[in-house]
Design an enzyme around this catalytic site. Sequence first.
Site, PDB file in Angstrom:
ATOM      1  N   SER A 170      22.559  58.948  17.436  1.00  0.00           N
ATOM      2  CA  SER A 170      23.561  58.365  16.550  1.00  0.00           C
ATOM      3  C   SER A 170      24.300  59.478  15.814  1.00  0.00           C
ATOM      4  O   SER A 170      23.982  60.662  15.969  1.00  0.00           O
ATOM      5  CB  SER A 170      22.901  57.419  15.538  1.00  0.00           C
ATOM      6  OG  SER A 170      22.044  58.151  14.669  1.00  0.00           O
ATOM      7  N   LYS A 171      25.257  59.087  14.969  1.00  0.00           N
ATOM      8  CA  LYS A 171      26.071  60.076  14.261  1.00  0.00           C
ATOM      9  C   LYS A 171      25.239  60.949  13.327  1.00  0.00           C
ATOM     10  O   LYS A 171      25.614  62.082  13.037  1.00  0.00           O
ATOM     11  CB  LYS A 171      27.174  59.374  13.463  1.00  0.00           C
ATOM     12  CG  LYS A 171      28.282  58.821  14.353  1.00  0.00           C
ATOM     13  CD  LYS A 171      29.416  58.243  13.535  1.00  0.00           C
ATOM     14  CE  LYS A 171      30.549  57.752  14.429  1.00  0.00           C
ATOM     15  NZ  LYS A 171      31.659  57.168  13.678  1.00  0.00           N
ATOM     16  N   ARG A 172      24.123  60.433  12.868  1.00  0.00           N
ATOM     17  CA  ARG A 172      23.300  61.257  11.962  1.00  0.00           C
ATOM     18  C   ARG A 172      22.693  62.464  12.682  1.00  0.00           C
ATOM     19  O   ARG A 172      22.215  63.396  12.053  1.00  0.00           O
ATOM     20  CB  ARG A 172      22.194  60.410  11.319  1.00  0.00           C
ATOM     21  CG  ARG A 172      21.123  59.933  12.266  1.00  0.00           C
ATOM     22  CD  ARG A 172      20.151  58.989  11.561  1.00  0.00           C
ATOM     23  NE  ARG A 172      19.159  58.453  12.454  1.00  0.00           N
ATOM     24  CZ  ARG A 172      17.990  59.026  12.703  1.00  0.00           C
ATOM     25  NH1 ARG A 172      17.687  60.172  12.118  1.00  0.00           N
ATOM     26  NH2 ARG A 172      17.123  58.480  13.534  1.00  0.00           N
ATOM     27  N   HIS A 173      22.718  62.438  14.014  1.00  0.00           N
ATOM     28  CA  HIS A 173      22.208  63.566  14.789  1.00  0.00           C
ATOM     29  C   HIS A 173      23.314  64.555  15.144  1.00  0.00           C
ATOM     30  O   HIS A 173      23.101  65.506  15.879  1.00  0.00           O
ATOM     31  CB  HIS A 173      21.548  63.063  16.078  1.00  0.00           C
ATOM     32  CG  HIS A 173      20.349  62.207  15.839  1.00  0.00           C
ATOM     33  ND1 HIS A 173      20.352  60.843  16.071  1.00  0.00           N
ATOM     34  CD2 HIS A 173      19.117  62.503  15.348  1.00  0.00           C
ATOM     35  CE1 HIS A 173      19.167  60.350  15.758  1.00  0.00           C
ATOM     36  NE2 HIS A 173      18.401  61.330  15.324  1.00  0.00           N
ATOM     37  N   GLY A 174      24.518  64.337  14.649  1.00  0.00           N
ATOM     38  CA  GLY A 174      25.632  65.242  14.931  1.00  0.00           C
ATOM     39  C   GLY A 174      26.683  64.568  15.786  1.00  0.00           C
ATOM     40  O   GLY A 174      26.819  63.344  15.784  1.00  0.00           O
TER      41      GLY A 174
END
Length: 618
Positions: free
Chosen positions: A161-165
């Site tokens: 997801s976006k929290r992983h970059g």
Amino acid sequence: EYADKLVETGAAYPCFCTDEELEAMRERAVAMKLPPKYTGKWRSAPKEEVQAMLDSGAPHTYRFRVPDNEVISIDDLIRGRVSWNTDTVGDFVLLRSSGVPVYNFCVAVDDATMGITHVLRAEEHLPNTLRQMLVYQALGFEVPQFGHMSLILAPDKSKLSKRHGATSVGDFKAQGYLPEAMVNYLSLLGWNDGSEKEIYTNPELVQAFSLDRITKSPAVFDKMKLNWMNGQHLRALPEETAEAMIGQQLVECGLLANSKSPLVSSLCHSVLNNLELLADVEGEVRPLFTYPLEETMKDEKAQKVAEDDIGEVVRALLKAHKSGALGSAIQEEGGFKKWLKEVGKQQGRKGKRLFMPIRILLTGRMQGPDVGEVLDILALSNGEVAEEGLLVELDARMATLEAWAAPEMLKEPEPVVETPATEESTKAQESAPAEVSAAPAKKGPPDAEEGAQDRLDIRVGRVIKAWKHPDAESLFVEEVDVGEPEPRTICSGLVGFVEEAELQGRAVIVLCNLKPRNMVGVKSNGMLMAASNADHTSVQLLTPPEEAPVGERVRFGSLEGEQGEPDTPNRVQKKKVFESVQPDLTTSAECVVQYKELEMLTSAGKVVVASLPGASVS
């Protein structure tokens, strides 16, 4: 059109349930611990009642009439036979009250009318397939082949997801990833062609790809592996393309004024091998423009270099600069190496004793590209570096060096004046017994016997896995397949020169008939062969052709004729076979590995290094 057809055939019907009614159905199902499901209130309503509601203009949806207790199956291209019972799903909505079709209805109609034959998608869509299959069958459409692939996971095994970059193609493009590298990397997440090959061009992927090699297991998105792969594709670009991209990047980051020049070509040659992303080029080039001599000389390792009479090197350097000899040497092809060799001869220095002080005094650093390359860059920099580039030119470096040097460093040593010999002293000297040297002369490497190179067991290998040595920070430990029943464990001092991820799966050249050695608690059985520059600041692994068979012994000069058996490890050690061969193991101007001009060969081609001509091999 297609919704009307379903209504006409009785496969769909209008539903006038309010949101409150639907919520009540959901709450009853939850209370009974059942999955939420439409109960079918309007499924069998009298036609008159339905028509009256339609005539009144009551808001309504259209639902698909799901058949009772039927088994719907597909032969999934990846997961095999998958089946559902229709009782697990209620009559689902086709058209909302606004007239907008829902996903499962419009995607089925859209794919069918476009003639889609294969639907390959994430496993998250597997539950949707039942509804889509019912629509396909009700409308008489030909059903495509479905394949549901596992998700790509983050390193923590959660959904990416976006929290992983970065997660969008645009994000990766903005960060400097090449399209070819992204396609290559993504293709290997959950698929391989059965070989250990990792770097593919797009045409090669088209040729190698087959659905039957897609795996069911989820793949983990490894940013380090992607970066490494991007670097491989960067170095595989045509020279002109790589220079254009690097030149543009250097202009954008404020280091250069022009994106195309001999300086760009020189910088590209110096730093390309160290890049993973285009954005890395600023961090590689900016240090070449600076001259942090004073800061470097505070380092303990640099101080040890200075203790070895660095003053005589300082004097030789300043003298050559002031006389113009250094500038002339830099301008002449191969001139700096000749000048350096002469300095070493005059001062009795060689190897690190010569190269390390020269590196520090000319670049202000203990590590970096070849010093000659840095000097070429300085010579080509006139008018090409932007103001923000803050380049310290050679004149300014020598002025800084002279200001830094202590007075005693700059002072020439007093010449030794010999006392003229008298007749008496001459006679005394002649009658005195000859002095015996306190220590024997230092021996160099033994001379190699003819054919000594063929007594070495040098093979093509492939690294299965690699990790940092738990007790030695400068060592890697590798498991290497060299064509034997079990892989060999080998320790190499490659930390700082090669990334751990770059070793995984890499084709290498291995010297196999060395005696096993204990390397800080790990038994090392063999040696990964590499090339290094004179001051050992750049090291590159020898690389066989990707098609070379693992376990094959290399040859020198020719593949013709019989190849004798290699010596045993005990004999190689006792007779110092490798020590006698090693001084003549080098890389050519074309970066081909050679022994006395005999090229190192495999059945698939020459053994090379990436970009280190004129290097020694060990």
